[in-house]
Design a protein around this motif. Structure first.
Motif, PDB file in Angstrom:
ATOM      1  N   TRP A   1       0.845  -1.200   0.000  1.00 27.00           N
ATOM      2  CA  TRP A   1       0.000   0.000   0.000  1.00 27.00           C
ATOM      3  C   TRP A   1       0.875   1.241   0.000  1.00 27.00           C
ATOM      4  CZ3 TRP A   1      -0.405   4.332   3.010  1.00 27.00           C
ATOM      5  CH2 TRP A   1      -1.472   5.169   2.704  1.00 27.00           C
ATOM      6  N   ASN A   2       0.470   2.245  -0.761  1.00 30.94           N
ATOM      7  CA  ASN A   2       1.195   3.498  -0.784  1.00 30.94           C
ATOM      8  C   ASN A   2       0.305   4.612  -1.291  1.00 30.94           C
ATOM      9  OD1 ASN A   2       3.422   5.488  -1.130  1.00 30.94           O
ATOM     10  ND2 ASN A   2       4.626   3.648  -0.682  1.00 30.94           N
ATOM     11  N   THR A   3       0.688   5.838  -1.005  1.00 31.96           N
ATOM     12  CA  THR A   3      -0.020   6.992  -1.559  1.00 31.96           C
ATOM     13  C   THR A   3       0.462   7.276  -2.975  1.00 31.96           C
ATOM     14  OG1 THR A   3       1.582   8.511  -0.565  1.00 31.96           O
ATOM     15  CG2 THR A   3      -0.442   8.054   0.681  1.00 31.96           C
ATOM     16  N   ARG A   4       1.601   6.735  -3.318  1.00 29.40           N
ATOM     17  CA  ARG A   4       2.143   6.848  -4.675  1.00 29.40           C
ATOM     18  C   ARG A   4       1.859   5.544  -5.421  1.00 29.40           C
ATOM     19  NH1 ARG A   4       5.857  11.081  -4.950  1.00 29.40           N
ATOM     20  NH2 ARG A   4       6.461  11.901  -2.930  1.00 29.40           N
ATOM     21  N   VAL A   5       2.067   5.560  -6.729  1.00 24.15           N
ATOM     22  CA  VAL A   5       1.924   4.335  -7.512  1.00 24.15           C
ATOM     23  C   VAL A   5       3.296   3.670  -7.546  1.00 24.15           C
ATOM     24  CG1 VAL A   5       1.305   3.346  -9.741  1.00 24.15           C
ATOM     25  CG2 VAL A   5       0.067   5.348  -8.875  1.00 24.15           C
ATOM     26  N   ILE A   6       3.471   2.675  -6.685  1.00 23.87           N
ATOM     27  CA  ILE A   6       4.740   1.963  -6.563  1.00 23.87           C
ATOM     28  C   ILE A   6       4.424   0.479  -6.670  1.00 23.87           C
ATOM     29  CG2 ILE A   6       6.719   1.479  -5.084  1.00 23.87           C
ATOM     30  CD1 ILE A   6       6.279   4.207  -3.765  1.00 23.87           C
ATOM     31  N   VAL A   7       5.040  -0.182  -7.644  1.00 24.23           N
ATOM     32  CA  VAL A   7       4.749  -1.588  -7.894  1.00 24.23           C
ATOM     33  C   VAL A   7       6.032  -2.400  -7.812  1.00 24.23           C
ATOM     34  CG1 VAL A   7       3.803  -3.247  -9.547  1.00 24.23           C
ATOM     35  CG2 VAL A   7       2.805  -0.966  -9.364  1.00 24.23           C
ATOM     36  N   VAL A   8       6.004  -3.451  -7.012  1.00 24.71           N
ATOM     37  CA  VAL A   8       7.120  -4.395  -6.907  1.00 24.71           C
ATOM     38  C   VAL A   8       6.874  -5.497  -7.924  1.00 24.71           C
ATOM     39  CG1 VAL A   8       8.366  -6.007  -5.422  1.00 24.71           C
ATOM     40  CG2 VAL A   8       7.427  -3.889  -4.451  1.00 24.71           C
ATOM     41  N   PRO A   9       7.762  -5.638  -8.915  1.00 22.70           N
ATOM     42  CA  PRO A   9       7.569  -6.691  -9.918  1.00 22.70           C
ATOM     43  C   PRO A   9       7.540  -8.070  -9.257  1.00 22.70           C
ATOM     44  CG  PRO A   9       9.333  -5.196 -10.561  1.00 22.70           C
ATOM     45  CD  PRO A   9       8.969  -4.863  -9.141  1.00 22.70           C
ATOM     46  N   GLY A  10       6.642  -8.900  -9.762  1.00 21.50           N
ATOM     47  CA  GLY A  10       6.575 -10.272  -9.292  1.00 21.50           C
ATOM     48  C   GLY A  10       5.651 -10.508  -8.121  1.00 21.50           C
ATOM     49  N   LEU A  11       5.226  -9.458  -7.434  1.00 22.12           N
ATOM     50  CA  LEU A  11       4.289  -9.667  -6.334  1.00 22.12           C
ATOM     51  C   LEU A  11       2.901  -9.947  -6.915  1.00 22.12           C
ATOM     52  CD1 LEU A  11       5.017  -6.968  -3.579  1.00 22.12           C
ATOM     53  CD2 LEU A  11       5.593  -9.391  -3.570  1.00 22.12           C
ATOM     54  N   PRO A  12       2.211 -10.929  -6.370  1.00 19.00           N
ATOM     55  CA  PRO A  12       0.853 -11.192  -6.872  1.00 19.00           C
ATOM     56  C   PRO A  12      -0.105 -10.091  -6.433  1.00 19.00           C
ATOM     57  CG  PRO A  12       1.334 -12.580  -4.980  1.00 19.00           C
ATOM     58  CD  PRO A  12       2.610 -11.836  -5.309  1.00 19.00           C
ATOM     59  N   LEU A  13      -1.167  -9.918  -7.195  1.00 21.15           N
ATOM     60  CA  LEU A  13      -2.203  -8.974  -6.799  1.00 21.15           C
ATOM     61  C   LEU A  13      -2.851  -9.457  -5.508  1.00 21.15           C
ATOM     62  CD1 LEU A  13      -4.024  -8.156 -10.162  1.00 21.15           C
ATOM     63  CD2 LEU A  13      -2.453  -6.707  -8.876  1.00 21.15           C
ATOM     64  N   VAL A  14      -3.179  -8.535  -4.640  1.00 22.61           N
ATOM     65  CA  VAL A  14      -3.850  -8.874  -3.392  1.00 22.61           C
ATOM     66  C   VAL A  14      -5.298  -9.239  -3.707  1.00 22.61           C
ATOM     67  CG1 VAL A  14      -4.627  -7.936  -1.184  1.00 22.61           C
ATOM     68  CG2 VAL A  14      -2.321  -7.439  -2.005  1.00 22.61           C
ATOM     69  N   THR A  15      -5.745 -10.348  -3.159  1.00 24.29           N
ATOM     70  CA  THR A  15      -7.115 -10.800  -3.406  1.00 24.29           C
ATOM     71  C   THR A  15      -7.877 -11.023  -2.101  1.00 24.29           C
ATOM     72  OG1 THR A  15      -6.363 -13.090  -3.531  1.00 24.29           O
ATOM     73  CG2 THR A  15      -6.547 -11.870  -5.622  1.00 24.29           C
ATOM     74  N   GLY A  16      -7.352 -10.515  -0.999  1.00 22.96           N
ATOM     75  CA  GLY A  16      -8.022 -10.658   0.286  1.00 22.96           C
ATOM     76  C   GLY A  16      -8.607  -9.340   0.743  1.00 22.96           C
ATOM     77  N   GLY A  17      -9.275  -9.398   1.895  1.00 22.96           N
ATOM     78  CA  GLY A  17      -9.880  -8.193   2.448  1.00 22.96           C
ATOM     79  C   GLY A  17     -10.877  -7.595   1.470  1.00 22.96           C
ATOM     80  N   PRO A  18     -10.916  -6.278   1.353  1.00 19.43           N
ATOM     81  CA  PRO A  18     -11.878  -5.662   0.440  1.00 19.43           C
ATOM     82  C   PRO A  18     -11.521  -5.891  -1.033  1.00 19.43           C
ATOM     83  CG  PRO A  18     -10.444  -3.991   1.364  1.00 19.43           C
ATOM     84  CD  PRO A  18     -10.135  -5.282   2.078  1.00 19.43           C
ATOM     85  N   TYR A  19     -10.335  -6.424  -1.286  1.00 18.84           N
ATOM     86  CA  TYR A  19      -9.922  -6.692  -2.666  1.00 18.84           C
ATOM     87  C   TYR A  19     -10.436  -8.031  -3.174  1.00 18.84           C
ATOM     88  CZ  TYR A  19      -7.208  -2.539  -2.076  1.00 18.84           C
ATOM     89  OH  TYR A  19      -6.861  -1.238  -1.858  1.00 18.84           O
ATOM     90  N   ARG A  20     -11.154  -8.764  -2.347  1.00 21.43           N
ATOM     91  CA  ARG A  20     -11.706 -10.053  -2.779  1.00 21.43           C
ATOM     92  C   ARG A  20     -12.902  -9.864  -3.704  1.00 21.43           C
ATOM     93  NH1 ARG A  20     -13.309  -9.994   2.745  1.00 21.43           N
ATOM     94  NH2 ARG A  20     -15.538  -9.737   2.956  1.00 21.43           N
ATOM     95  N   TRP A  21     -13.527  -8.684  -3.640  1.00 22.01           N
ATOM     96  CA  TRP A  21     -14.676  -8.417  -4.494  1.00 22.01           C
ATOM     97  C   TRP A  21     -14.192  -8.000  -5.873  1.00 22.01           C
ATOM     98  CZ3 TRP A  21     -15.511  -5.116   0.193  1.00 22.01           C
ATOM     99  CH2 TRP A  21     -16.120  -5.841   1.207  1.00 22.01           C
ATOM    100  N   ARG A  22     -14.320  -8.843  -6.831  1.00 19.97           N
ATOM    101  CA  ARG A  22     -13.815  -8.574  -8.182  1.00 19.97           C
ATOM    102  C   ARG A  22     -14.521  -7.382  -8.837  1.00 19.97           C
ATOM    103  NH1 ARG A  22     -10.027 -11.919  -8.228  1.00 19.97           N
ATOM    104  NH2 ARG A  22     -10.216 -14.149  -8.035  1.00 19.97           N
ATOM    105  N   TRP A  23     -15.750  -7.090  -8.440  1.00 20.99           N
ATOM    106  CA  TRP A  23     -16.493  -5.979  -9.019  1.00 20.99           C
ATOM    107  C   TRP A  23     -16.059  -4.629  -8.442  1.00 20.99           C
ATOM    108  CZ3 TRP A  23     -19.033  -3.551  -5.113  1.00 20.99           C
ATOM    109  CH2 TRP A  23     -19.321  -4.306  -3.976  1.00 20.99           C
ATOM    110  N   LEU A  24     -15.232  -4.665  -7.392  1.00 18.76           N
ATOM    111  CA  LEU A  24     -14.761  -3.426  -6.767  1.00 18.76           C
ATOM    112  C   LEU A  24     -13.235  -3.448  -6.770  1.00 18.76           C
ATOM    113  CD1 LEU A  24     -15.517  -0.825  -5.270  1.00 18.76           C
ATOM    114  CD2 LEU A  24     -15.506  -2.152  -3.151  1.00 18.76           C
ATOM    115  N   ARG A  25     -12.651  -2.974  -7.872  1.00 19.94           N
ATOM    116  CA  ARG A  25     -11.203  -3.096  -8.042  1.00 19.94           C
ATOM    117  C   ARG A  25     -10.404  -2.124  -7.193  1.00 19.94           C
ATOM    118  NH1 ARG A  25      -8.905  -3.871 -13.740  1.00 19.94           N
ATOM    119  NH2 ARG A  25      -7.143  -3.962 -12.347  1.00 19.94           N
ATOM    120  N   HIS A  26     -10.980  -1.014  -6.814  1.00 18.63           N
ATOM    121  CA  HIS A  26     -10.237   0.019  -6.083  1.00 18.63           C
ATOM    122  C   HIS A  26     -11.006   0.474  -4.834  1.00 18.63           C
ATOM    123  CE1 HIS A  26      -7.322   0.384  -9.339  1.00 18.63           C
ATOM    124  NE2 HIS A  26      -8.342   0.299 -10.168  1.00 18.63           N
TER     125      HIS A  26
END
Length: 179
Positions: A97-122
């Motif tokens: 998590w960050n206030t900036r757009v910072i991406v670590v290559p190779g890390l999987p997308l988070v699919t837990g917590g509020p990110y488990r809802w595929r219809w709510l991407r952000h």
């Protein structure tokens, strides 16, 4: 009016806490080869969010906005829910998590917590939208609520596209070559 100023100050303190988490997470991410994107829109985002915190009490004071309990209490509940959702997102994303757009290559997308809802991407941005509407309306600062909501919609359009591109680039650049 004093209690409203204290409420806005509490939200500002929460934002400072977020920045501390973001700086720690940025160091963690950079140490793992992260890429930073979207530097161009970040100052506008900081200015908009700072402007919200300044404009809320300023409009209430300068325009002598009334306190309307029928509006204030539901908006206070929305504000509390937005804060809870934001911290749930921060917890679910962990060091990503960050206030900036910072991406670590190779890390999987988070699919837990509020990110488990595929219809709510952000979901974090849902919290931002709710907060930007509710905080001013707790004390009927409707001009601030409207201005922030419109400007935030423009900014989030840029931000989400930037974030989606960064995430797509990170996942395609680390995907194994087809056999």
């Amino acid at each position: 009016m004093i209690w409203y100023g204290l409420l806005v100050a509490a939200v500002a303190a929460e934002r400072v806490a977020e920045l501390g988490v973001a700086r720690r997470n940025e160091r963690w991410s950079i140490a793992r080869g992260a890429t930073v994107s979207g530097q161009g829109h970040y100052p506008a985002m900081v200015a908009l969010h700072t402007g919200l915190l300044v404009a809320c009490p300023a409009e209430v004071w300068l325009a002598d906005r009334p306190f309307l309990p029928a509006l204030a209490w539901p908006m206070l509940a929305v504000l509390a829910a937005a804060q809870a959702l934001r911290w749930w997102c921060i917890h679910a994303l962990g060091p990503s998590w960050n206030t900036r757009v910072i991406v670590v290559p190779g890390l999987p997308l988070v699919t837990g917590g509020p990110y488990r809802w595929r219809w709510l991407r952000h979901p974090n941005y849902v919290a931002v939208v709710a907060e930007g509407l509710a905080l001013p309306l707790v004390h009927t600062a409707w001009i601030t609520a409207t201005a922030f909501t419109v400007l935030n919609a423009v900014l989030l359009n840029v931000r989400i596209r930037c974030e989606n591109r960064a995430l797509a680039a990170a996942t395609t650049s680390t995907a194994p070559a087809p056999v």
